[in-house]
Design a protein around this motif. Structure first.
Motif, short mmCIF file in Angstrom:
data_model
loop_
_atom_site.label_atom_id
_atom_site.label_comp_id
_atom_site.label_asym_id
_atom_site.label_seq_id
_atom_site.Cartn_x
_atom_site.Cartn_y
_atom_site.Cartn_z
N VAL A 64 0.84 -1.20 0.00
CA VAL A 64 0.00 0.00 0.00
C VAL A 64 0.88 1.25 0.00
CG1 VAL A 64 -1.74 1.30 1.30
CG2 VAL A 64 -1.92 -1.19 1.11
N LEU A 65 1.96 1.23 0.78
CA LEU A 65 2.87 2.38 0.82
C LEU A 65 3.52 2.60 -0.54
CD1 LEU A 65 4.58 1.76 4.26
CD2 LEU A 65 2.81 3.43 3.73
N THR A 66 3.99 1.53 -1.15
CA THR A 66 4.63 1.63 -2.46
C THR A 66 3.64 2.13 -3.51
OG1 THR A 66 6.11 -0.18 -1.89
CG2 THR A 66 5.89 0.32 -4.22
N LEU A 67 2.42 1.61 -3.48
CA LEU A 67 1.38 2.03 -4.41
C LEU A 67 1.06 3.51 -4.24
CD1 LEU A 67 -0.73 1.22 -6.56
CD2 LEU A 67 -2.24 0.60 -4.68
N MET A 68 0.95 3.95 -3.00
CA MET A 68 0.64 5.36 -2.73
C MET A 68 1.76 6.27 -3.23
SD MET A 68 -1.68 7.24 -1.69
CE MET A 68 -2.40 8.38 -0.56
N CYS A 69 3.00 5.87 -3.04
CA CYS A 69 4.13 6.67 -3.55
C CYS A 69 4.01 6.83 -5.07
CB CYS A 69 5.46 6.01 -3.20
SG CYS A 69 5.97 6.26 -1.50
N GLY A 70 3.67 5.75 -5.76
CA GLY A 70 3.52 5.80 -7.20
C GLY A 70 2.36 6.68 -7.64
N LEU A 71 1.23 6.57 -6.95
CA LEU A 71 0.06 7.38 -7.30
C LEU A 71 0.32 8.87 -7.08
CD1 LEU A 71 -2.78 5.13 -5.84
CD2 LEU A 71 -2.34 5.63 -8.26
N LEU A 72 1.09 9.19 -6.04
CA LEU A 72 1.36 10.60 -5.76
C LEU A 72 2.29 11.25 -6.78
CD1 LEU A 72 1.55 10.48 -1.88
CD2 LEU A 72 -0.13 11.72 -3.25
N GLU A 73 2.83 10.47 -7.69
CA GLU A 73 3.62 11.03 -8.78
C GLU A 73 2.74 11.81 -9.76
OE1 GLU A 73 6.93 10.96 -9.24
OE2 GLU A 73 7.18 9.90 -7.34
N HIS A 74 1.44 11.56 -9.72
CA HIS A 74 0.49 12.17 -10.65
C HIS A 74 -0.19 13.38 -9.99
CE1 HIS A 74 0.99 8.69 -13.23
NE2 HIS A 74 0.90 7.95 -12.13
N ALA A 75 -0.03 14.54 -10.62
CA ALA A 75 -0.58 15.78 -10.07
C ALA A 75 -2.09 15.71 -9.84
CB ALA A 75 -0.24 16.96 -10.99
N LYS A 76 -2.81 15.09 -10.76
CA LYS A 76 -4.27 15.00 -10.62
C LYS A 76 -4.64 14.20 -9.37
CE LYS A 76 -8.48 13.76 -13.08
NZ LYS A 76 -9.05 13.29 -14.35
N PHE A 77 -3.93 13.10 -9.12
CA PHE A 77 -4.20 12.30 -7.92
C PHE A 77 -3.90 13.12 -6.66
CE2 PHE A 77 -3.12 9.28 -4.58
CZ PHE A 77 -4.23 8.46 -4.60
N ARG A 78 -2.79 13.87 -6.66
CA ARG A 78 -2.45 14.71 -5.50
C ARG A 78 -3.54 15.74 -5.25
NH1 ARG A 78 2.58 14.85 -8.03
NH2 ARG A 78 2.29 17.05 -8.55
N ALA A 101 9.32 5.33 2.96
CA ALA A 101 8.18 5.42 2.05
C ALA A 101 7.09 6.31 2.62
CB ALA A 101 7.61 4.03 1.75
N GLN A 102 6.80 6.19 3.91
CA GLN A 102 5.78 7.02 4.53
C GLN A 102 6.20 8.49 4.50
OE1 GLN A 102 5.94 4.77 8.14
NE2 GLN A 102 3.85 4.02 7.88
N TYR A 103 7.47 8.75 4.74
CA TYR A 103 8.01 10.11 4.71
C TYR A 103 7.86 10.70 3.30
CZ TYR A 103 11.40 13.91 5.12
OH TYR A 103 12.02 15.12 5.09
N GLU A 104 8.17 9.91 2.27
CA GLU A 104 8.05 10.37 0.90
C GLU A 104 6.60 10.66 0.54
OE1 GLU A 104 10.01 7.62 -1.68
OE2 GLU A 104 11.96 8.01 -0.78
N ILE A 105 5.68 9.83 1.02
CA ILE A 105 4.26 10.06 0.78
C ILE A 105 3.85 11.41 1.35
CG2 ILE A 105 1.93 9.35 1.46
CD1 ILE A 105 2.95 6.44 1.24
#
Length: 66
Positions: free
Chosen positions: A21-35, A56-60
């Motif tokens: 879930v952490l890895t997936l969230m990091c990837g999704l946050l790469e997209h401005a629309k998702f953010r 990973a949590q820190y990067e999220i």
């Protein structure tokens, strides 16, 4: 499906582990629309147990606040 056990991919389902879930969230946050969607719905982020926060949590948190 979120499972505290093992990650699995089967014909009818995908089961994610906590670390996935952490890895997936990091990837999704790469997209401005998702953010924008996340920060629009959750304008305040509270991070509890900072001493237990992994990279990973820190990067999220950083990506969500950017």
């Amino acid at each position: 499906e979120y499972d505290l056990g093992y990650a699995a991919i089967e014909p009818e389902r995908v089961s994610l582990h906590h670390d996935d879930v952490l890895t997936l969230m990091c990837g999704l946050l790469e997209h401005a629309k998702f953010r924008r969607v996340v920060t629009g719905r959750h304008p305040i982020i509270f991070i509890d147990e900072y001493q237990d926060t992994n990279k990973a949590q820190y990067e999220i948190a950083l990506k969500a606040l950017a």
